[in-house]
Write an enzyme that holds these catalytic residues in place. Structure first.
Site, short mmCIF file in Angstrom:
data_model
loop_
_atom_site.label_atom_id
_atom_site.label_comp_id
_atom_site.label_asym_id
_atom_site.label_seq_id
_atom_site.Cartn_x
_atom_site.Cartn_y
_atom_site.Cartn_z
N LEU A 119 50.60 45.78 40.77
CA LEU A 119 49.35 45.44 40.09
C LEU A 119 48.68 46.75 39.70
O LEU A 119 48.74 47.73 40.46
CB LEU A 119 48.40 44.66 41.00
N ASP A 120 48.02 46.78 38.55
CA ASP A 120 47.25 47.96 38.19
C ASP A 120 46.17 48.21 39.23
O ASP A 120 45.68 47.29 39.89
CB ASP A 120 46.58 47.76 36.82
N ARG A 121 45.80 49.47 39.36
CA ARG A 121 44.81 49.85 40.37
C ARG A 121 43.50 49.07 40.19
O ARG A 121 42.87 48.66 41.16
CB ARG A 121 44.54 51.35 40.26
N ARG A 170 46.46 43.01 29.11
CA ARG A 170 45.44 43.93 28.58
C ARG A 170 45.72 44.28 27.12
O ARG A 170 44.79 44.32 26.29
CB ARG A 170 45.39 45.18 29.45
#
Length: 341
Positions: free
Chosen positions: A142-144, A246
């Protein structure tokens, strides 16, 4: 690793939990603090041997294999500093756990692993908090800035099965995210099929864009709520490309609120004054067969309090003109409550 950094050749025997792992990944995991460039250098030079034979980085090791390791130079921070950093972290909420896997409700702002200027992340914290665990490896990322469900394999066999499952994307695992976006989204359900291509900025930072030369990418968006300025969407991943949600939304003109890579930067700054100080993207639910036992799992990470409070703020300052029935009602996550079924 206890053997790394010694001044003499050492030998390690592959354990059952390391069966089927690539040789380079095995060495990276075992040789903590040794630069990756050095690991690949000794692999290319033949200094690493498997059962007395030279092997390349992609070689799959087997239980009982005897691996020769040359002396290696350590280049890590003092271990105590890593331990102190990990201990400072809030204990990660566990959504589900059994002998095969562990599922975390990852908070926003925490990287999944150390690197790229981050000294430690979720996986390092888990290993420090569970020193008795023989095996803990990320099944996906997962992205930060993204919160929500994160799967960790506790057995090599389970990890391999999860990797195979995620390669099939929407064919096996049903992964759904919640996000707040700029603008008034109109379609109740919208299929988005736009190819995505990775590229690097001059700084070396990774980015993704819609490009005909990119990989096929498919997202299903469902409208859950709409206000005068913003919309609440559910995104269902049919493929698992980097930054897929995104970039698809930004390309369509509906950037995710708080997105510092692909979003509306001026809007993000103004939204901080309204209480939104993070990216409004949350990995909420996942349905998939258990990687070993094959029975169905339904995992849920309810919307974090920060995002729920911002939605409540929107409801207070501007009326909704659309609200859909949601099969998983949004609510604040009770601390350490399990939501697996």
């Amino acid at each position: 690793m206890s053997d790394a950094g010694k001044n003499s050749v050492t030998y390690v025997v592959v354990g059952e939990e390391e069966q089927g792992q690539r040789l380079d990944n095995f060495l990276i995991r075992r040789c903590k603090g040794v630069p990756k460039s050095h690991i690949y250098r000794v692999l290319r030079s033949g200094e690493v041997r498997v059962n007395k034979k030279r092997c390349d980085a992609t070689c799959r090791i087997q239980t009982g294999d005897r691996i020769r390791l040359p002396p290696m130079r350590l280049a890590e921070r003092p271990r105590s500093a890593v331990e102190d950093a990990a201990k400072e972290r809030v204990r990660l909420p566990i959504v589900f756990e059994d002998e095969a896997l562990l599922v975390i409700d990852k908070p926003a702002g925490i990287a999944v692993h150390g690197g790229s200027g981050v000294s430690f992340g979720v996986i390092e914290s888990l290993r420090q908090q569970r020193p008795q665990a023989r095996f803990l490896e990320l099944a996906h990322r997962l992205d930060r800035e993204t919160s929500g469900l994160l799967l960790v394999g506790k057995k090599r066999s389970a990890l391999n099965a999860l990797h195979d499952m995620f390669r099939e994307a929407g064919q096996v695992a049903d992964k759904r995210y919640l996000m707040l976006v700029k603008g008034r989204w109109m379609n109740p359900v919208q299929q988005v099929k736009l190819p995505l291509l990775k590229y690097l900025l001059e700084s070396g930072e990774r980015r993704v864009r819609v490009d005909p030369e990119g990989k096929p990418s498919h997202t299903v968006f469902r409208l859950l709520g709409r206000w005068q300025r913003f919309s609440l969407l559910e995104g269902q991943l049919k493929t698992g490309r980097t930054h897929q949600l995104r970039v698809h939304l930004a390309h369509l003109g509906y950037p995710i609120l708080g997105d510092e890579k692909y979003g509306d930067f001026a809007l993000n700054k103004s939204l901080q004054k309204e209480g939104l100080k993070r990216m409004a993207l949350h990995a909420r639910s996942m349905d998939f067969p258990h990687p070993l036992e094959k029975h169905p799992l339904h995992l849920l990470a309810p919307l974090p309090e920060a995002l729920l409070q911002f939605i409540q703020h929107l409801d207070a300052v501007e009326p909704r003109d659309f609200s859909a029935d949601d099969p998983e009602p949004m609510r604040v996550r009770p601390d350490l409550t399990h939501h697996a079924k």
